[in-house]
Design a protein around this motif. Structure first.
Motif, mmCIF file in Angstrom:
data_model
loop_
_atom_site.group_PDB
_atom_site.id
_atom_site.type_symbol
_atom_site.label_atom_id
_atom_site.label_comp_id
_atom_site.label_asym_id
_atom_site.label_seq_id
_atom_site.Cartn_x
_atom_site.Cartn_y
_atom_site.Cartn_z
ATOM 1 N N ILE A 70 0.832 -1.199 0.000
ATOM 2 C CA ILE A 70 0.000 0.000 0.000
ATOM 3 C C ILE A 70 0.869 1.251 0.000
ATOM 4 C CG2 ILE A 70 -1.653 1.358 1.353
ATOM 5 C CD1 ILE A 70 -2.734 -1.311 2.420
ATOM 6 N N ALA A 71 1.898 1.268 0.811
ATOM 7 C CA ALA A 71 2.689 2.481 1.038
ATOM 8 C C ALA A 71 3.353 3.017 -0.209
ATOM 9 C CB ALA A 71 3.737 2.229 2.116
ATOM 10 N N LEU A 72 3.784 2.156 -1.095
ATOM 11 C CA LEU A 72 4.485 2.629 -2.286
ATOM 12 C C LEU A 72 3.601 3.571 -3.093
ATOM 13 C CD1 LEU A 72 7.002 2.500 -4.074
ATOM 14 C CD2 LEU A 72 5.993 0.519 -5.204
ATOM 15 N N GLY A 73 2.373 3.168 -3.343
ATOM 16 C CA GLY A 73 1.451 4.022 -4.080
ATOM 17 C C GLY A 73 1.076 5.262 -3.291
ATOM 18 N N ARG A 74 0.894 5.093 -1.987
ATOM 19 C CA ARG A 74 0.548 6.226 -1.129
ATOM 20 C C ARG A 74 1.674 7.246 -1.126
ATOM 21 N NH1 ARG A 74 1.375 5.195 4.832
ATOM 22 N NH2 ARG A 74 3.435 5.680 4.067
ATOM 23 N N ASP A 75 2.894 6.787 -0.972
ATOM 24 C CA ASP A 75 4.031 7.694 -0.920
ATOM 25 C C ASP A 75 4.197 8.450 -2.239
ATOM 26 O OD1 ASP A 75 4.335 6.622 1.580
ATOM 27 O OD2 ASP A 75 6.289 5.703 1.201
ATOM 28 N N ALA A 76 4.044 7.739 -3.348
ATOM 29 C CA ALA A 76 4.160 8.389 -4.655
ATOM 30 C C ALA A 76 3.068 9.447 -4.824
ATOM 31 C CB ALA A 76 4.074 7.346 -5.766
ATOM 32 N N ARG A 77 1.875 9.146 -4.342
ATOM 33 C CA ARG A 77 0.759 10.096 -4.439
ATOM 34 C C ARG A 77 1.030 11.344 -3.590
ATOM 35 N NH1 ARG A 77 -3.169 12.417 -6.871
ATOM 36 N NH2 ARG A 77 -5.187 12.547 -5.870
ATOM 37 N N ILE A 78 1.594 11.151 -2.400
ATOM 38 C CA ILE A 78 1.931 12.282 -1.530
ATOM 39 C C ILE A 78 2.920 13.206 -2.232
ATOM 40 C CG2 ILE A 78 3.183 12.927 0.582
ATOM 41 C CD1 ILE A 78 1.821 10.469 1.921
ATOM 42 N N VAL A 79 3.966 12.641 -2.798
ATOM 43 C CA VAL A 79 4.979 13.440 -3.498
ATOM 44 C C VAL A 79 4.351 14.151 -4.694
ATOM 45 C CG1 VAL A 79 7.127 13.328 -4.829
ATOM 46 C CG2 VAL A 79 6.896 12.018 -2.694
ATOM 47 N N GLN A 80 3.532 13.439 -5.443
ATOM 48 C CA GLN A 80 2.873 14.016 -6.616
ATOM 49 C C GLN A 80 1.975 15.197 -6.232
ATOM 50 O OE1 GLN A 80 -0.255 11.584 -8.294
ATOM 51 N NE2 GLN A 80 0.297 12.231 -10.359
ATOM 52 N N LEU A 81 1.184 15.027 -5.180
ATOM 53 C CA LEU A 81 0.303 16.107 -4.741
ATOM 54 C C LEU A 81 1.093 17.324 -4.264
ATOM 55 C CD1 LEU A 81 -2.431 14.030 -2.887
ATOM 56 C CD2 LEU A 81 -2.733 15.349 -4.986
ATOM 57 N N LYS A 94 -6.640 13.954 1.396
ATOM 58 C CA LYS A 94 -6.855 13.222 0.141
ATOM 59 C C LYS A 94 -6.298 11.805 0.188
ATOM 60 C CE LYS A 94 -7.146 17.155 -2.926
ATOM 61 N NZ LYS A 94 -6.593 17.893 -4.047
ATOM 62 N N VAL A 95 -5.157 11.638 0.849
ATOM 63 C CA VAL A 95 -4.501 10.335 0.884
ATOM 64 C C VAL A 95 -5.035 9.462 2.026
ATOM 65 C CG1 VAL A 95 -2.239 9.196 1.089
ATOM 66 C CG2 VAL A 95 -2.456 11.267 -0.244
ATOM 67 N N GLY A 96 -5.587 10.115 3.041
ATOM 68 C CA GLY A 96 -6.121 9.359 4.172
ATOM 69 C C GLY A 96 -5.058 8.958 5.170
ATOM 70 N N CYS A 97 -4.195 9.931 5.503
ATOM 71 C CA CYS A 97 -3.143 9.663 6.486
ATOM 72 C C CYS A 97 -2.976 10.900 7.363
ATOM 73 C CB CYS A 97 -1.826 9.308 5.782
ATOM 74 S SG CYS A 97 -1.122 10.652 4.817
ATOM 75 N N SER A 98 -2.062 10.834 8.303
ATOM 76 C CA SER A 98 -1.834 11.966 9.196
ATOM 77 C C SER A 98 -0.853 12.964 8.570
ATOM 78 C CB SER A 98 -1.257 11.475 10.525
ATOM 79 O OG SER A 98 0.057 10.983 10.324
ATOM 80 N N ARG A 99 -0.853 14.185 9.131
ATOM 81 C CA ARG A 99 0.122 15.197 8.706
ATOM 82 C C ARG A 99 1.539 14.680 8.933
ATOM 83 N NH1 ARG A 99 -0.531 20.610 8.562
ATOM 84 N NH2 ARG A 99 1.232 20.903 9.960
#
Length: 121
Positions: A70-81, A94-99
């Motif tokens: 899960i984290a790989l896609g989440r991390d890439a999305r965070i960087v992209q955003l 948007k990603v559903g995680c903490s600050r």
């Protein structure tokens, strides 16, 4: 057959590249994916990574189960955003995680890919 755990993911990344692996993780992360002996044009794997990458995965891992992280896609999305100008709060929402997770991922990205310095500025 039993799912191949974490250590198989580097093999997937080596086969299809980091960008497609992140795309696969974002779309299928956290699920158990059966790799068929043939992935036609309507197979989810083909839809996510394309014909060529799906064929590579099938050739190497047919009959196996993969567990995309899960984290790989989440991390890439965070960087992209963030590169798109989103605020930390908006990204977390948007990603559903903490600050804290957003800051942690961005800090890790800075360590892996430090910003280029302007040679003529």
């Amino acid at each position: 057959m039993t799912p191949r755990e974490g250590s198989i993911w580097p093999d997937v990344v080596a086969l299809i590249g980091e960008e497609l692996a992140a795309q696969m993780s974002a779309a299928m992360g956290g699920t158990r994916l059966y790799v068929p002996k043939f992935a036609g044009p309507n197979h989810p794997l083909t839809h996510v990574v394309g014909d060529k990458a799906a064929a590579l995965i099938v050739a190497a891992m047919a009959g196996e189960y993969l567990l995309p992280p899960i984290a790989l896609g989440r991390d890439a999305r965070i960087v992209q955003l963030r590169e798109g100008g989103e605020t930390i709060d908006a990204i977390a929402s948007k990603v559903g995680c903490s600050r804290r997770t957003v800051f942690s991922v961005l800090e890790m990205e800075r360590k892996i890919n430090p910003p280029q310095l302007d040679l003529f500025g």
